[in-house]
Structures are given as C-alpha cells and as structure tokens.
Write a protein that holds these residues in place. Structure first.
Motif, PDB file in Angstrom:
ATOM      1  N   LEU A  17       0.823  -1.217   0.000  1.00 21.47           N
ATOM      2  CA  LEU A  17       0.000   0.000   0.000  1.00 21.47           C
ATOM      3  C   LEU A  17       0.849   1.256   0.000  1.00 21.47           C
ATOM      4  O   LEU A  17       0.463   2.282  -0.582  1.00 21.47           O
ATOM      5  CB  LEU A  17      -0.930  -0.009   1.217  1.00 21.47           C
ATOM      6  CG  LEU A  17      -2.050  -1.055   1.210  1.00 21.47           C
ATOM      7  CD1 LEU A  17      -2.856  -0.965   2.492  1.00 21.47           C
ATOM      8  CD2 LEU A  17      -2.960  -0.852   0.008  1.00 21.47           C
ATOM      9  N   GLU A  18       2.003   1.204   0.659  1.00 26.08           N
ATOM     10  CA  GLU A  18       2.862   2.385   0.688  1.00 26.08           C
ATOM     11  C   GLU A  18       3.367   2.722  -0.709  1.00 26.08           C
ATOM     12  O   GLU A  18       3.428   3.907  -1.090  1.00 26.08           O
ATOM     13  CB  GLU A  18       4.032   2.144   1.638  1.00 26.08           C
ATOM     14  CG  GLU A  18       3.620   2.001   3.100  1.00 26.08           C
ATOM     15  CD  GLU A  18       4.810   1.823   4.017  1.00 26.08           C
ATOM     16  OE1 GLU A  18       5.952   1.782   3.484  1.00 26.08           O
ATOM     17  OE2 GLU A  18       4.613   1.743   5.239  1.00 26.08           O
ATOM     18  N   GLN A  19       3.719   1.706  -1.488  1.00 26.19           N
ATOM     19  CA  GLN A  19       4.169   1.962  -2.851  1.00 26.19           C
ATOM     20  C   GLN A  19       3.016   2.455  -3.723  1.00 26.19           C
ATOM     21  O   GLN A  19       3.199   3.344  -4.565  1.00 26.19           O
ATOM     22  CB  GLN A  19       4.776   0.688  -3.441  1.00 26.19           C
ATOM     23  CG  GLN A  19       6.058   0.241  -2.730  1.00 26.19           C
ATOM     24  CD  GLN A  19       6.623  -1.042  -3.313  1.00 26.19           C
ATOM     25  OE1 GLN A  19       5.932  -1.757  -4.048  1.00 26.19           O
ATOM     26  NE2 GLN A  19       7.877  -1.338  -2.981  1.00 26.19           N
ATOM     27  N   GLN A  20       1.825   1.886  -3.515  1.00 27.75           N
ATOM     28  CA  GLN A  20       0.668   2.386  -4.258  1.00 27.75           C
ATOM     29  C   GLN A  20       0.385   3.846  -3.919  1.00 27.75           C
ATOM     30  O   GLN A  20       0.040   4.646  -4.795  1.00 27.75           O
ATOM     31  CB  GLN A  20      -0.559   1.522  -3.944  1.00 27.75           C
ATOM     32  CG  GLN A  20      -0.466   0.091  -4.433  1.00 27.75           C
ATOM     33  CD  GLN A  20      -1.740  -0.687  -4.167  1.00 27.75           C
ATOM     34  OE1 GLN A  20      -2.812  -0.114  -3.989  1.00 27.75           O
ATOM     35  NE2 GLN A  20      -1.632  -2.019  -4.138  1.00 27.75           N
ATOM     36  N   GLU A  21       0.546   4.196  -2.652  1.00 21.75           N
ATOM     37  CA  GLU A  21       0.310   5.583  -2.246  1.00 21.75           C
ATOM     38  C   GLU A  21       1.314   6.523  -2.896  1.00 21.75           C
ATOM     39  O   GLU A  21       0.956   7.632  -3.333  1.00 21.75           O
ATOM     40  CB  GLU A  21       0.400   5.680  -0.720  1.00 21.75           C
ATOM     41  CG  GLU A  21       0.121   7.070  -0.177  1.00 21.75           C
ATOM     42  CD  GLU A  21       0.206   7.122   1.338  1.00 21.75           C
ATOM     43  OE1 GLU A  21       0.224   8.253   1.881  1.00 21.75           O
ATOM     44  OE2 GLU A  21       0.257   6.041   1.975  1.00 21.75           O
ATOM     45  N   LYS A  22       2.583   6.090  -3.004  1.00 26.27           N
ATOM     46  CA  LYS A  22       3.592   6.930  -3.649  1.00 26.27           C
ATOM     47  C   LYS A  22       3.273   7.129  -5.124  1.00 26.27           C
ATOM     48  O   LYS A  22       3.451   8.225  -5.677  1.00 26.27           O
ATOM     49  CB  LYS A  22       4.966   6.297  -3.483  1.00 26.27           C
ATOM     50  CG  LYS A  22       5.491   6.321  -2.058  1.00 26.27           C
ATOM     51  CD  LYS A  22       6.878   5.696  -1.965  1.00 26.27           C
ATOM     52  CE  LYS A  22       7.397   5.715  -0.525  1.00 26.27           C
ATOM     53  NZ  LYS A  22       8.751   5.095  -0.422  1.00 26.27           N
ATOM     54  N   GLU A  31       0.525   9.673  -5.376  1.00 26.04           N
ATOM     55  CA  GLU A  31       1.019  11.027  -5.118  1.00 26.04           C
ATOM     56  C   GLU A  31       1.760  11.586  -6.329  1.00 26.04           C
ATOM     57  O   GLU A  31       1.714  12.799  -6.589  1.00 26.04           O
ATOM     58  CB  GLU A  31       1.928  11.011  -3.896  1.00 26.04           C
ATOM     59  CG  GLU A  31       1.188  10.787  -2.582  1.00 26.04           C
ATOM     60  CD  GLU A  31       2.129  10.760  -1.391  1.00 26.04           C
ATOM     61  OE1 GLU A  31       3.356  10.764  -1.616  1.00 26.04           O
ATOM     62  OE2 GLU A  31       1.630  10.720  -0.250  1.00 26.04           O
ATOM     63  N   GLN A  76      -5.910  10.713   1.560  1.00 30.22           N
ATOM     64  CA  GLN A  76      -6.479  10.147   2.782  1.00 30.22           C
ATOM     65  C   GLN A  76      -7.793   9.420   2.497  1.00 30.22           C
ATOM     66  O   GLN A  76      -8.061   8.355   3.074  1.00 30.22           O
ATOM     67  CB  GLN A  76      -6.705  11.267   3.809  1.00 30.22           C
ATOM     68  CG  GLN A  76      -7.276  10.813   5.132  1.00 30.22           C
ATOM     69  CD  GLN A  76      -6.363   9.866   5.879  1.00 30.22           C
ATOM     70  OE1 GLN A  76      -5.142   9.942   5.742  1.00 30.22           O
ATOM     71  NE2 GLN A  76      -6.941   8.975   6.670  1.00 30.22           N
ATOM     72  N   LYS A 125      -6.910   6.050   1.170  1.00 30.72           N
ATOM     73  CA  LYS A 125      -6.420   5.148   2.217  1.00 30.72           C
ATOM     74  C   LYS A 125      -7.562   4.618   3.071  1.00 30.72           C
ATOM     75  O   LYS A 125      -7.516   3.484   3.557  1.00 30.72           O
ATOM     76  CB  LYS A 125      -5.403   5.885   3.101  1.00 30.72           C
ATOM     77  CG  LYS A 125      -4.112   6.206   2.378  1.00 30.72           C
ATOM     78  CD  LYS A 125      -3.224   7.120   3.216  1.00 30.72           C
ATOM     79  CE  LYS A 125      -2.817   6.469   4.512  1.00 30.72           C
ATOM     80  NZ  LYS A 125      -1.893   7.336   5.289  1.00 30.72           N
ATOM     81  N   GLN A 158      -9.054   1.271   1.996  1.00 33.72           N
ATOM     82  CA  GLN A 158      -8.209   0.093   1.949  1.00 33.72           C
ATOM     83  C   GLN A 158      -8.473  -0.815   3.144  1.00 33.72           C
ATOM     84  O   GLN A 158      -8.917  -0.366   4.201  1.00 33.72           O
ATOM     85  CB  GLN A 158      -6.735   0.505   1.890  1.00 33.72           C
ATOM     86  CG  GLN A 158      -6.422   1.494   0.783  1.00 33.72           C
ATOM     87  CD  GLN A 158      -6.920   1.033  -0.580  1.00 33.72           C
ATOM     88  OE1 GLN A 158      -6.690  -0.120  -0.984  1.00 33.72           O
ATOM     89  NE2 GLN A 158      -7.595   1.932  -1.306  1.00 33.72           N
ATOM     90  N   HIS A 161      -7.029  -0.167   6.953  1.00 29.36           N
ATOM     91  CA  HIS A 161      -7.727   0.906   7.662  1.00 29.36           C
ATOM     92  C   HIS A 161      -9.127   0.466   8.079  1.00 29.36           C
ATOM     93  O   HIS A 161      -9.584   0.779   9.187  1.00 29.36           O
ATOM     94  CB  HIS A 161      -7.810   2.140   6.770  1.00 29.36           C
ATOM     95  CG  HIS A 161      -8.446   3.319   7.443  1.00 29.36           C
ATOM     96  ND1 HIS A 161      -9.799   3.543   7.420  1.00 29.36           N
ATOM     97  CD2 HIS A 161      -7.906   4.332   8.189  1.00 29.36           C
ATOM     98  CE1 HIS A 161     -10.082   4.637   8.099  1.00 29.36           C
ATOM     99  NE2 HIS A 161      -8.945   5.147   8.569  1.00 29.36           N
TER     100      HIS A 161
END
Length: 659
Positions: free
Chosen positions: A160-165, A168, A232, A235, A238, A241
């Motif tokens: 998820l962190e890579q998807q968020e990057k 962005e 946000q 997120k 997902q 969360h």
C-alpha cells in the motif's frame, strides 16, 4: 440533511414516524399498571424501533453511492445549481458552507450574503451551498479515477505504501491564473489535461484567515489540502484501515450494550419500587397503616382528610418523582443509542454521511486552511446553534426528550409546591385548592409543551423544505375547520379557568350542580367529574355549569329541625334538646368535628301538626351528615326517656247531632 444522503423526503417521513411512535409508546408505557402489558408495550417499542432503524439504514446506505457517482462534473455556463441540503452559516457579510468528501468535512467555502452578478468569476454568482456542491462533485470524480487507476493500472502485488507513492506522483494540483482569476488545477493521472477545481473569489479574499488573504496563498493552501485529503480518502477505502476501524467499532458497540444493560436494570428497579408503593396504598392488609397516617395528619394539621385527598397527598409526590427518574433513564437510553450509532457510522467512509445526518455538522473548529476535530452536538450547545447544526433524528429526539422531561419535572415541582403550601396552610380549604391548582397547572404545562413541540417540528420540516404550498394550504384549511368545531371546547376551557380562579369547588368537595350532586373526583379545563352515592361517575362540561352549591367549602352546618307534639312542655323539651346537643359537643370523639358551639334558635313554627324547633350545628367540611345521624340517635333516646312525643297531624271531628 446533506447532499450525500438521499432521498431526504423519505427519511423525514421515517424519522417523524419513528419519533412519534416512540413518544406515544413511552407515554403509554409509564401509565401501564399491569406487568404483562408493560412488557408487551416494551417489546413492541423495541421491534418498531429496530424495524424503522434497519429500513432507514438500508435507504441511507444505497443513496450515498448514487450521490457520489457524478458522471459529469462540468457545469453549463451561467447555470445556477440550487442545493438546499448543505447548511449555510452566517459570518458577518458572508455565508459559509462545509465541503464534504465521503461524509468527512474537508473545510468550508464562503459566499457573500448578497450575491454579486457583476463579477467575471462564474462562482461569484453561486451561494456557499452551491459552491460546496460543485467542489464536492469534482473531488468525487478525481477520487473515482484514483480508485479505478489502482484497480486497473497499478500492480496489485506491491504494498500500500508503494501504491500511495504512485498516486502522489500521478495526482497533480497546481495554481494558475486564467483571465485574471486565480484558480486551482487538478489532473489525474498527470498525463491528462488539468481541470479547474477551485476559483478564488472576492468572498474568499475578504474572509478572515490566519495564513494571509493573497489569492495565490489561498489557492496554494487549497491545492495542498485537496491533494492530502484525496490521498487520505483513498487510504480509508483500503482493507488495513477498515480492519482497524472495525476493531474500534466493536469496542464502542460493547460499551453501548453495557450502558444499555445498566439503564435497563435501573428502569426495572424503579418499576419494582413503584409497584411496591402502589401495593402499599391498595392492599387491604395495610389499611391499619393508612389509618395511622391519616390520624397523624389530622392531629398535625387539625383537619379532616378524606380518602381521596389522602391518596393525592401521599402518593402523588413519590409517584411523580419515580416517573421522572424512569423517564430520565428511558430517554437517556435512546440518546446513548442514537449518539453511539452516529459515532459508529462516522468510523467508515460509506456510513459517514449517515452519521452526519444523525449527529449534524459543525464549522466551529474550522478556519480557512485547517479543520480542528470537533463534535457537532457539543458545538451546537456551545454556539447555541450559530456554528453547528443537529442532525434531524437527534434534533427530533432532543425535542421529544426535552418535552417529556419538562412535563415530568413540572409534575414534580407542582406536587412539591402543593405539598409545601399544604404544610403552611392552617385552613383545609386552602390546602384542597392548592392540590386542585396543582393538577390544573400540570394540564396547562402539557398543553403548552405539546404546542411548542408541534411548532418546533413543523418549523424544522419547513426549514428542510418538506412543507410546500399545497401542504401549507391543507394545514390552514384543517386548522380553520378545527377552530369552527371547537367553539364549545373553547367555552368549556374559559369556564374551567373561571371555576378555578373563583374557587367555586375543588377536588374532594361535595357539590350540587343542577340536578346532579356528588363528590368532585376530577377537575380539568374542559369538564368536571362527580361521583354520586350510587357510585356513578358523572361528567359535566364546564361550559354548561350554572348554579353550583358547594356543601363542603370551608365549613358545613347541620340545619336540624324537629317537630314535637302540641301538648308537649315547650320549656322542658328545649332543655332536653339543649342537653343532648351539649353532650355531643363535649364528647371527645365528636368535639373535633364540631367547630362551633351549637346554637338553638328556638320555636320556629306552630302548626296543627305540632311545634317545630330548630337548631344549628357547625361542623368541619363533609362532617355534617355523620354529626346529624349521631345527634338524631341520641335525641331519640332522650325523648323516649322523657316521654316527649313527636308531632303528628291531628284530625278533630265535631258532630252537631243531639244525643
């Protein structure tokens, strides 16, 4: 309440029906004297509430999806959109409306109270509610593109962190100037042409803010905030969360169940206490205890207390106080569940619009560039409704809760003041009147509260746009018809007020109204109820009451007349009558009932039937009949001992014939 929760008309009907059903059920529930009936009413209340709640949830969960699925966010030029469901708050010469995304308030957006149509900026001709609607629809389109991008283009095997990057990098917000107007542009993915997300108007510039009022500063703050809020919102959809929020919701639901259990146990304990109190006054085995209390009241206040007055004097304060405690627990239980459900719904993006509809929204903790977490019900109380709104269900519950508690508190205060007034009064008449006025004040209080409650509900529905011209015309015609049909009712109400004001009679008095007589059991503004010697309950409208004979006002009197034989010794007869009445007056068992020394008026009439002798015995209210019966019994024995005969009609025959 908001554009993210439709259809509003259906929900208004549901919530109004639910509140009125609960209100009526609660009123009947506390009046039931049979345990089985109380349980039946309680079960019925729970089932009705559960059904309406599930039905409302189903409707509320369907329509937020439709409201957030705008296929085209582009607005035709010079087209004015009207959205009356987003609230507007007045701040000086500006109207301010909140901006939502998935039910979460991102900030507020202003407009002038008087819209300016001479401005080149199209958004200047829109009010704050419409600007909020436009910005919301554009944000929803961008968010849907982000969700579609992660499903179809972004590899699913990355974290998820890579998807968020990646999101962005692809989500671009920038500030530009077009035709002399500062705008915020947004594009996703970044290869797409940017579209206008927000235009800085003169209302945005004139609005007080902490970070400066330059157009580029305002636009830069909006661009930064929009990007972070969109990330946000992604997120929140997902799985990690959602699982975290589900754990928190489970803890809150457990606390709600525990609080509901404690409140239910408290209500059952109060019901048991009320039943014990009722059994004490109704059980024949406790008759001796009741008589003892009555004797104490007599000796303490020096007055006679009837059974009806004793029950009102002893039971009403305790029963009303118990009813107040039960009502507080009952409505606290409803309030806890409603607030708990509203908070649970605020934890998830799909149910957050429903939470806003239940609890309301607030702008008290918002500034131009930031939002401080706050709670609408608390802010509504602090700002007195100027910077927050209550959700329609919560507002209706607060109205009903306030009215019910006001009625219960009014009952307790009326009984308390009546009891204190009774303790200070030395005259029985003033005591009886204080109890009667207490009941009448309760009726007036209920009438006023019901009118205020109905007015508040109608005003709220009018503010929501539920009452159109045809509905208003129907209510007006219905009110006119009711006014014509209630002329006699108005006459009864006015007559009831006059009866109380002049103290013509009170509860417990023995009166004669026309050809009806009996003891007054109940006085309302509309009618008076009498109970005669045959046990019949007679209801007389106050407007039809003319001449009233009160047989127990302040004091009563025995108008005793006895006719003795014409041949009886008058002086000796008067002496015997006087001795008997003086003995009765000196008897301790009867002395308290006779408040004045008896007076023998003397010979009142001489006729062929005999000599009529009259005397007067003044007694306490309602004691004249018992005193008269006792005196007649004693006088009969005295006449027998002194050979005094009662007068009887005599017929003398004379014959003219000679022997």
């Amino acid at each position: 309440m908001f554009h993210e929760l439709f259809p509003l008309k259906i929900l208004q009907v549901i919530e109004t029906l639910e509140i009125y059903l609960v209100y009526l059920i609660e009123g009947f529930y506390f009046e039931m004297r049979t345990t089985r009936l109380r349980r039946l009413i309680q079960s019925l209340a729970y089932f009705i509430n559960l059904f309406l709640l599930i039905f409302t949830l189903l409707i509320s969960c369907l329509f937020p999806t439709f409201a957030q699925s705008f296929t085209n966010s582009e607005l035709p030029e010079n087209t004015l959109i009207s959205d009356n469901n987003t609230p507007m708050f007045r701040r000086g010469n500006l109207n301010v409306s909140p901006v939502f995304l998935s039910g979460k308030m991102l900030g507020t957006i202003p407009s002038f109270v008087e819209l300016r149509t001479d401005n080149d900026i199209l958004e200047s001709i829109y009010d704050a509610s419409t600007r909020s609607y436009i910005l919301h629809s554009k944000l929803v389109n961008v968010l849907e593109n982000m969700l579609r991008y992660t499903r179809e283009i972004v590899p699913q095997n990355i974290g998820l962190e890579q998807q968020e990057k990646i999101l962005e990098e692809q989500l671009i917000t920038s500030v530009d100037e077009q035709k002399g107007i500062t705008v915020v542009l947004v594009s996703f993915p970044k290869e797409n042409l940017p579209e206008v997300l927000f235009s800085v108007t003169q209302a945005d510039i004139e609005r007080p803010r902490l970070g400066g009022s330059q157009p580029f500063q305002i636009a830069d703050n909006v661009a930064t905030r929009a990007k972070s809020d969109l990330i946000q919102a992604w997120k929140e959809r997902q799985t990690p969360h959602l699982l975290s929020q589900a754990q928190q919701a489970l803890l809150i639901l457990t606390a709600l169940i525990g609080a509901n259990f404690c409140l239910s146990r408290g209500q059952k304990w109060l019901f048991a206490k009320q039943n014990n109190l009722d059994e004490f006054f109704l059980n024949s085995e406790d008759k001796a205890s009741q008589d003892q209390i009555v004797d104490q009241l007599k000796s303490w206040r020096g007055m006679e207390v009837t059974e009806l007055q004793f029950q009102n004097f002893s039971m009403s304060p305790k029963s009303n106080l118990n009813a107040l405690y039960r009502s507080v627990l009952f409505w606290t239980q409803w309030l806890v569940w409603l607030l708990g459900i509203g908070y649970l719904c605020s934890l998830f993006y799909w149910s957050r619009p429903f939470s806003n509809w239940i609890l309301g929204v607030t702008i008290r903790g918002t500034w131009a560039g930031s939002v401080v977490p706050s709670w609408a019900p608390i802010d509504w109380l602090i700002s007195l409704g100027r910077q927050a709104t209550l959700g329609t269900p919560l507002l209706m519950l607060v109205l009903v809760l306030t009215s019910r508690l006001a009625i219960k508190i009014g009952d307790v205060l009326c009984e308390y003041l009546a009891q204190k007034s009774s303790e200070r009064q030395l005259q029985q008449r003033l005591t009886i009147r204080s109890r009667t006025l207490s009941k009448m004040f309760k009726d007036w209080l209920r009438t006023i509260i019901y009118l205020l409650l109905g007015s508040a509900i109608v005003y709220h529905l009018h503010e929501l746009g539920s009452i159109n011209q045809s509905v208003a015309f129907f209510f007006g015609f219905f009110g006119f018809a009711i006014s014509l049909a209630s002329q006699s009712l108005l006459k009864d109400l006015i007559a009831g007020v006059i009866i109380l004001w002049e103290d013509q009679y009170a509860v417990g008095d023995t009166v004669k109204i026309g050809d009806q007589n009996g003891s007054v059991e109940k006085i309302s503004l509309r009618a008076t109820q009498l109970r005669n010697l045959n046990g019949e309950l007679i209801t007389i409208p106050n407007g039809s009451i003319g001449v009233v004979q009160n047989l127990s006002s302040d004091w009563s009197q025995v108008n005793y007349a006895i006719e003795v034989s014409y041949e009886a010794d008058v002086d000796h007869t008067l002496e015997v009558i006087d001795n008997v009445v003086q003995q009765l007056y000196s008897d301790p068992a009867w002395h308290e009932k006779i408040i004045k020394k008896p007076e023998i008026l003397g010979i009142d009439k001489i006729a062929h039937t005999g000599i009529l002798i009259r005397l007067l015995i003044r007694t306490r209210p309602l004691e004249q009949w018992s005193v008269e019966r006792e005196y007649s019994r004693r006088l009969k024995k005295a006449f027998d001992e002194n050979n005094i005969e009662i007068g009887i009609p005599k017929l003398q025959l004379k014959s003219n014939s000679n022997p």
